[in-house]
Scaffold this motif. Structure first.
Motif, PDB file in Angstrom:
ATOM      1  N   TYR A  84       4.955 -10.716   9.585  1.00 54.09           N
ATOM      2  CA  TYR A  84       5.450  -9.740  10.552  1.00 54.09           C
ATOM      3  C   TYR A  84       4.427  -9.553  11.659  1.00 54.09           C
ATOM      4  O   TYR A  84       3.290 -10.000  11.566  1.00 54.09           O
ATOM      5  N   TYR A  85       4.835  -8.843  12.685  1.00 53.98           N
ATOM      6  CA  TYR A  85       3.974  -8.675  13.840  1.00 53.98           C
ATOM      7  C   TYR A  85       2.877  -7.644  13.606  1.00 53.98           C
ATOM      8  O   TYR A  85       1.754  -7.807  14.034  1.00 53.98           O
ATOM      9  N   ASP A  86       3.204  -6.573  12.919  1.00 56.64           N
ATOM     10  CA  ASP A  86       2.296  -5.445  12.836  1.00 56.64           C
ATOM     11  C   ASP A  86       2.659  -4.605  11.617  1.00 56.64           C
ATOM     12  O   ASP A  86       3.830  -4.563  11.233  1.00 56.64           O
ATOM     13  N   GLY A  87       1.712  -3.909  11.027  1.00 62.51           N
ATOM     14  CA  GLY A  87       2.053  -3.023   9.931  1.00 62.51           C
ATOM     15  C   GLY A  87       0.855  -2.313   9.349  1.00 62.51           C
ATOM     16  O   GLY A  87      -0.288  -2.698   9.588  1.00 62.51           O
ATOM     17  N   LEU A  88       1.135  -1.261   8.582  1.00 59.73           N
ATOM     18  CA  LEU A  88       0.084  -0.509   7.912  1.00 59.73           C
ATOM     19  C   LEU A  88       0.656   0.234   6.721  1.00 59.73           C
ATOM     20  O   LEU A  88       1.841   0.546   6.682  1.00 59.73           O
ATOM     21  N   PHE A  89      -0.210   0.500   5.742  1.00 55.11           N
ATOM     22  CA  PHE A  89       0.127   1.371   4.629  1.00 55.11           C
ATOM     23  C   PHE A  89      -0.499   2.733   4.920  1.00 55.11           C
ATOM     24  O   PHE A  89      -1.705   2.832   5.107  1.00 55.11           O
ATOM     25  N   SER A  90       0.318   3.773   4.938  1.00 53.38           N
ATOM     26  CA  SER A  90      -0.205   5.111   5.201  1.00 53.38           C
ATOM     27  C   SER A  90      -0.471   5.908   3.926  1.00 53.38           C
ATOM     28  O   SER A  90      -1.286   6.819   3.930  1.00 53.38           O
ATOM     29  N   ASP A  91       0.223   5.573   2.834  1.00 53.19           N
ATOM     30  CA  ASP A  91       0.001   6.281   1.578  1.00 53.19           C
ATOM     31  C   ASP A  91       0.463   5.402   0.421  1.00 53.19           C
ATOM     32  O   ASP A  91       1.152   4.395   0.625  1.00 53.19           O
ATOM     33  N   LEU A  92       0.089   5.793  -0.781  1.00 53.20           N
ATOM     34  CA  LEU A  92       0.474   5.055  -1.969  1.00 53.20           C
ATOM     35  C   LEU A  92       0.675   6.009  -3.123  1.00 53.20           C
ATOM     36  O   LEU A  92       0.194   7.138  -3.110  1.00 53.20           O
ATOM     37  N   THR A  93       1.411   5.533  -4.107  1.00 53.06           N
ATOM     38  CA  THR A  93       1.593   6.270  -5.344  1.00 53.06           C
ATOM     39  C   THR A  93       1.553   5.288  -6.495  1.00 53.06           C
ATOM     40  O   THR A  93       1.781   4.097  -6.307  1.00 53.06           O
ATOM     41  N   ILE A  94       1.249   5.799  -7.654  1.00 54.25           N
ATOM     42  CA  ILE A  94       1.310   4.989  -8.863  1.00 54.25           C
ATOM     43  C   ILE A  94       2.665   5.276  -9.487  1.00 54.25           C
ATOM     44  O   ILE A  94       2.960   6.416  -9.864  1.00 54.25           O
ATOM     45  N   ALA A  95       3.508   4.250  -9.548  1.00 57.14           N
ATOM     46  CA  ALA A  95       4.875   4.405 -10.039  1.00 57.14           C
ATOM     47  C   ALA A  95       4.874   4.694 -11.534  1.00 57.14           C
ATOM     48  O   ALA A  95       3.860   4.527 -12.219  1.00 57.14           O
ATOM     49  N   ASN A  96       6.030   5.095 -12.027  1.00 65.11           N
ATOM     50  CA  ASN A  96       6.161   5.417 -13.446  1.00 65.11           C
ATOM     51  C   ASN A  96       5.856   4.233 -14.356  1.00 65.11           C
ATOM     52  O   ASN A  96       5.494   4.418 -15.511  1.00 65.11           O
ATOM     53  N   ASP A  97       5.964   3.009 -13.844  1.00 66.44           N
ATOM     54  CA  ASP A  97       5.639   1.809 -14.629  1.00 66.44           C
ATOM     55  C   ASP A  97       4.186   1.370 -14.434  1.00 66.44           C
ATOM     56  O   ASP A  97       3.805   0.269 -14.803  1.00 66.44           O
ATOM     57  N   ASN A  98       3.358   2.225 -13.816  1.00 64.72           N
ATOM     58  CA  ASN A  98       1.925   2.018 -13.546  1.00 64.72           C
ATOM     59  C   ASN A  98       1.643   1.015 -12.438  1.00 64.72           C
ATOM     60  O   ASN A  98       0.482   0.703 -12.167  1.00 64.72           O
ATOM     61  N   ASN A  99       2.665   0.462 -11.778  1.00 64.22           N
ATOM     62  CA  ASN A  99       2.460  -0.395 -10.620  1.00 64.22           C
ATOM     63  C   ASN A  99       2.270   0.479  -9.388  1.00 64.22           C
ATOM     64  O   ASN A  99       2.348   1.707  -9.468  1.00 64.22           O
ATOM     65  N   TYR A 100       2.000  -0.141  -8.238  1.00 59.71           N
ATOM     66  CA  TYR A 100       1.654   0.609  -7.031  1.00 59.71           C
ATOM     67  C   TYR A 100       2.750   0.466  -5.983  1.00 59.71           C
ATOM     68  O   TYR A 100       3.255  -0.630  -5.757  1.00 59.71           O
ATOM     69  N   VAL A 101       3.087   1.581  -5.342  1.00 63.20           N
ATOM     70  CA  VAL A 101       4.076   1.573  -4.265  1.00 63.20           C
ATOM     71  C   VAL A 101       3.426   2.196  -3.032  1.00 63.20           C
ATOM     72  O   VAL A 101       2.904   3.311  -3.092  1.00 63.20           O
ATOM     73  N   MET A 102       3.462   1.442  -1.945  1.00 67.10           N
ATOM     74  CA  MET A 102       2.897   1.906  -0.689  1.00 67.10           C
ATOM     75  C   MET A 102       4.022   2.156   0.308  1.00 67.10           C
ATOM     76  O   MET A 102       5.004   1.421   0.335  1.00 67.10           O
ATOM     77  N   CYS A 103       3.856   3.193   1.119  1.00 70.35           N
ATOM     78  CA  CYS A 103       4.775   3.414   2.232  1.00 70.35           C
ATOM     79  C   CYS A 103       3.991   3.194   3.516  1.00 70.35           C
ATOM     80  O   CYS A 103       2.768   3.271   3.546  1.00 70.35           O
ATOM     81  N   GLY A 104       4.706   2.901   4.562  1.00 67.18           N
ATOM     82  CA  GLY A 104       4.079   2.683   5.862  1.00 67.18           C
ATOM     83  C   GLY A 104       5.124   2.287   6.867  1.00 67.18           C
ATOM     84  O   GLY A 104       6.306   2.557   6.693  1.00 67.18           O
ATOM     85  N   ASN A 105       4.661   1.647   7.909  1.00 71.80           N
ATOM     86  CA  ASN A 105       5.600   1.146   8.906  1.00 71.80           C
ATOM     87  C   ASN A 105       5.159  -0.236   9.362  1.00 71.80           C
ATOM     88  O   ASN A 105       4.028  -0.646   9.146  1.00 71.80           O
ATOM     89  N   TYR A 106       6.124  -0.954   9.954  1.00 66.85           N
ATOM     90  CA  TYR A 106       5.866  -2.319  10.400  1.00 66.85           C
ATOM     91  C   TYR A 106       6.743  -2.613  11.601  1.00 66.85           C
ATOM     92  O   TYR A 106       7.709  -1.914  11.892  1.00 66.85           O
ATOM     93  N   SER A 107       6.401  -3.664  12.309  1.00 67.43           N
ATOM     94  CA  SER A 107       7.205  -4.181  13.414  1.00 67.43           C
ATOM     95  C   SER A 107       7.391  -5.662  13.172  1.00 67.43           C
ATOM     96  O   SER A 107       6.481  -6.344  12.730  1.00 67.43           O
TER      97      SER A 107
END
Length: 170
Positions: A84-107
């Motif tokens: 992709y052209y651009d992106g960032l992770f602004s926050d993360l959480t540890i999911a109920n299955d102990n894996n990681y989920v990040m939110c952010g935005n991208y272009s």
């Protein structure tokens, strides 16, 4: 960002991934810099640290994830969405299955159209899934938490407050 660790110390995360671990008396236990722009840190169930942010190379912003052990040694440092052209992770959480989920935005082009995204990795940083929402342009997520039904709730801004829930993702 600052968190209290399971060993009753504190981790302080600076904007440019300056990380300092201090004890209750404020004495430095260890400190380091990992060379990218960081936004948030969490302690994992095994006592490791997971940090999200971006690498800015003056042309592109690339979402980045760093995992450290409890004494600051790098377990992995990975970049995502390099197609992709651009992106960032602004926050993360540890999911109920102990894996990681990040939110952010991208272009996905050089035309700025920040789109909301979620990306999930396993505990080794391998991408499990990516959800990019073309209809949610110019939305800027700032925080993510797990919802009661194994989905995720995202808070942020567009031109006002933004709250979204994603169910059955991935």
């Amino acid at each position: 960002s600052i968190i209290k660790t399971s060993d009753n110390n504190y981790i302080i995360l600076g904007y440019f991934s300056d990380i300092i671990k201090i004890n209750l008396d404020g004495e430095i236990i260890w400190q380091s810099n990992y060379g990218f722009i960081s936004f948030n840190i969490k302690e994992t169930n095994d006592g490791s640290l997971i940090i999200c942010g971006l690498r800015d190379n003056a042309l592109l912003e690339i979402p980045k994830l760093l995992k450290l052990n409890s004494i600051g040694v790098v377990i992995f440092m990975k970049e995502y969405l390099t197609d992709y052209y651009d992106g960032l992770f602004s926050d993360l959480t540890i999911a109920n299955d102990n894996n990681y989920v990040m939110c952010g935005n991208y272009s996905d082009s050089s035309f700025i159209s920040d789109k909301l995204m979620l990306l999930k990795t396993d505990t080794a940083g391998n991408q499990l899934w990516f959800v990019g929402n073309d209809s949610l342009k110019y939305n800027y997520p700032h925080s993510i938490i797990n919802s009661y039904d194994n989905g995720f709730i995202i808070g942020g801004t567009n031109n006002r407050s933004l709250i979204l829930e994603f169910n059955n993702v991935g």
